[in-house]
Design an enzyme around this catalytic site. Structure first.
Site, mmCIF file in Angstrom:
data_model
loop_
_atom_site.group_PDB
_atom_site.id
_atom_site.type_symbol
_atom_site.label_atom_id
_atom_site.label_comp_id
_atom_site.label_asym_id
_atom_site.label_seq_id
_atom_site.Cartn_x
_atom_site.Cartn_y
_atom_site.Cartn_z
ATOM 1 N N ARG A 183 0.851 -1.174 0.000
ATOM 2 C CA ARG A 183 0.000 0.000 0.000
ATOM 3 C C ARG A 183 0.898 1.239 0.000
ATOM 4 N NH1 ARG A 183 -3.393 -2.752 -1.594
ATOM 5 N NH2 ARG A 183 -5.525 -3.070 -0.855
ATOM 6 N N ASP B 17 4.730 -0.233 -7.084
ATOM 7 C CA ASP B 17 3.459 -0.549 -7.731
ATOM 8 C C ASP B 17 2.314 0.202 -7.068
ATOM 9 O OD1 ASP B 17 1.896 -1.990 -9.662
ATOM 10 O OD2 ASP B 17 1.159 -3.254 -8.029
ATOM 11 N N HIS C 4 -0.475 -0.097 -9.730
ATOM 12 C CA HIS C 4 -1.102 -1.108 -8.871
ATOM 13 C C HIS C 4 -1.601 -2.291 -9.705
ATOM 14 C CE1 HIS C 4 -3.011 -1.524 -4.647
ATOM 15 N NE2 HIS C 4 -2.696 -2.711 -5.143
HETATM 16 C C1 COI Z 1 -5.791 -5.932 -2.976
HETATM 17 O O1 COI Z 1 -6.437 -6.935 -3.305
HETATM 18 O O2 COI Z 1 -5.789 -5.515 -1.809
HETATM 19 C C2 COI Z 1 -4.987 -5.242 -3.988
HETATM 20 O O3 COI Z 1 -4.032 -4.622 -3.636
HETATM 21 C C3 COI Z 1 -5.446 -5.264 -5.412
HETATM 22 C C4 COI Z 1 -6.533 -4.264 -5.640
HETATM 23 C C5 COI Z 1 -6.121 -2.857 -5.424
HETATM 24 C C6 COI Z 1 -7.223 -4.392 -6.949
#
Ligand code: COI
Length: 327
Positions: free
Chosen positions: A232, A256, A293
């Site tokens: 994150r 990312d 991302h």
């Molecule tokens: C998640 O599944 O938490 C991810 O990071 C992917 C999402 C942002 C599509």
């Protein structure tokens, strides 16, 4: 049982939604838009919501409670965009998703190698037919001590997949996983900051992980450290990272994720003014690789997201054990 899916994507999610909702006897309503306070009433008459990364805030929760919605399921692993406090107040269940960890783990390893071998610079120069060597000197990844911060499913997979590279691995997690002892040595964060040539983050965004990388922790790191973030954006203080890149303290980064990405990533903004100043600066460094991302984005993982969302709703609302229950 009726489920309303917001942010529904035709080009990849649709076949999975169709197949899995049929298999589970779920009647599906869809909107290609993200949920907002103005369109949330589209879900009127449904039992549960399936959402993606965009906020479901307190005002929306009030509306959902008023409509009798019993559950909000995010198709993502992270659930910091769902207001849990508001959901708890209304007795609305919340669940997250899960998917095979290989995609994110391997993407992180790809960013490690790309950052260490200056691939962005090499490709940009190659595109201009500059095939010279000077400035492209990489580092020997196999000689690195690599720090893995967070050893849940994704961090653990990164560790296992990294073993083939011959790197020394230090790991940090408040809940160490004894299965990883044969591949990595658990260490404190301070030891990781001090000893690692490359540090990769695999933690959720919590109060305790917000700005884990900041001016103070960066100062403790090795000169030229490589940072990789597929977790994150909020785990890294972008301004502190920019300063550390400018001074050369950080030698390269593969990102990312970035702070405040959620109203930007996954939208076509090419005709808009680019107002994310931190990202604009980060992108301007030749030694910073930025991707929007995408680490999760494989066929298996997209199916996993849809599948776990619908299964968790079915389990929760039929009174069964729901392994994806957050609340
Ligand atoms: C998640 O599944 O938490 C991810 O990071 C992917 C999402 C942002 C599509």
């Amino acid at each position: 049982m009726k489920v309303f899916a917001f942010s529904y994507r035709d080009f990849d999610e649709a076949p999975h939604f169709t197949e899995i909702s049929k298999e589970l006897g779920i009647e599906l309503g869809i909107s290609r838009e993200k949920p907002t306070i103005d369109n949330i009433r589209l879900a009127e008459g449904y039992d549960a919501l399936s959402v993606l990364t965009t906020p479901v805030d307190a005002a929306m929760m009030d509306e959902l409670a008023d409509m009798g919605i019993k559950m909000v399921s995010t198709r993502t692993v992270g659930y910091e965009h769902v207001d849990l406090e508001a959901a708890r107040r209304h007795g609305i269940h919340v669940s997250n998703g899960s998917y095979p960890p290989n995609s994110v783990a391997d993407y992180a390893i790809m960013l490690m190698l790309m950052a260490t071998r200056k691939i962005k610079h090499i490709m940009a120069r190659g595109d201009m037919h500059d095939f010279t060597l000077e400035g492209n000197l990489g580092r020997d990844f196999s000689s690195f001590t690599v720090g893995i911060v967070g050893t849940g499913r994704i961090g653990a997979t990164v560790i296992k997949h990294l073993t083939g590279f011959g790197v020394k691995i230090l790991a940090y997690d408040p809940y160490p996983n004894p299965e990883l002892d044969r591949y990595a040595t658990y260490a404190t964060l301070d030891e990781i900051w001090r000893e690692c040539d490359l540090i990769s983050f695999h933690v959720p965004l919590l109060d305790s992980t917000y700005h884990l990388v900041n001016a103070e922790s960066l100062a403790k790191m090795k000169d030229g450290v490589v940072l990789v973030n597929t977790a994150r954006g909020g785990v890294i203080d972008s301004d502190a990272l920019i300063d550390a890149l400018a001074s050369g303290k950080v030698g390269a980064a593969g990102l990312d994720v970035v702070e405040n990405e959620f109203n930007m990533y996954y939208y076509d903004l090419k005709n808009e003014p680019f107002l994310h100043k931190q990202l604009a600066t980060l992108k301007s460094f030749p030694n910073v690789i930025v991707t929007p991302h995408m680490a999760f984005y494989t066929d298996d993982d997209v199916r996993g997201m849809v599948s776990t969302s619908l299964h968790s709703i079915k389990l929760e609302l039929t009174g069964q054990d729901n392994p994806w229950r957050v609340l």
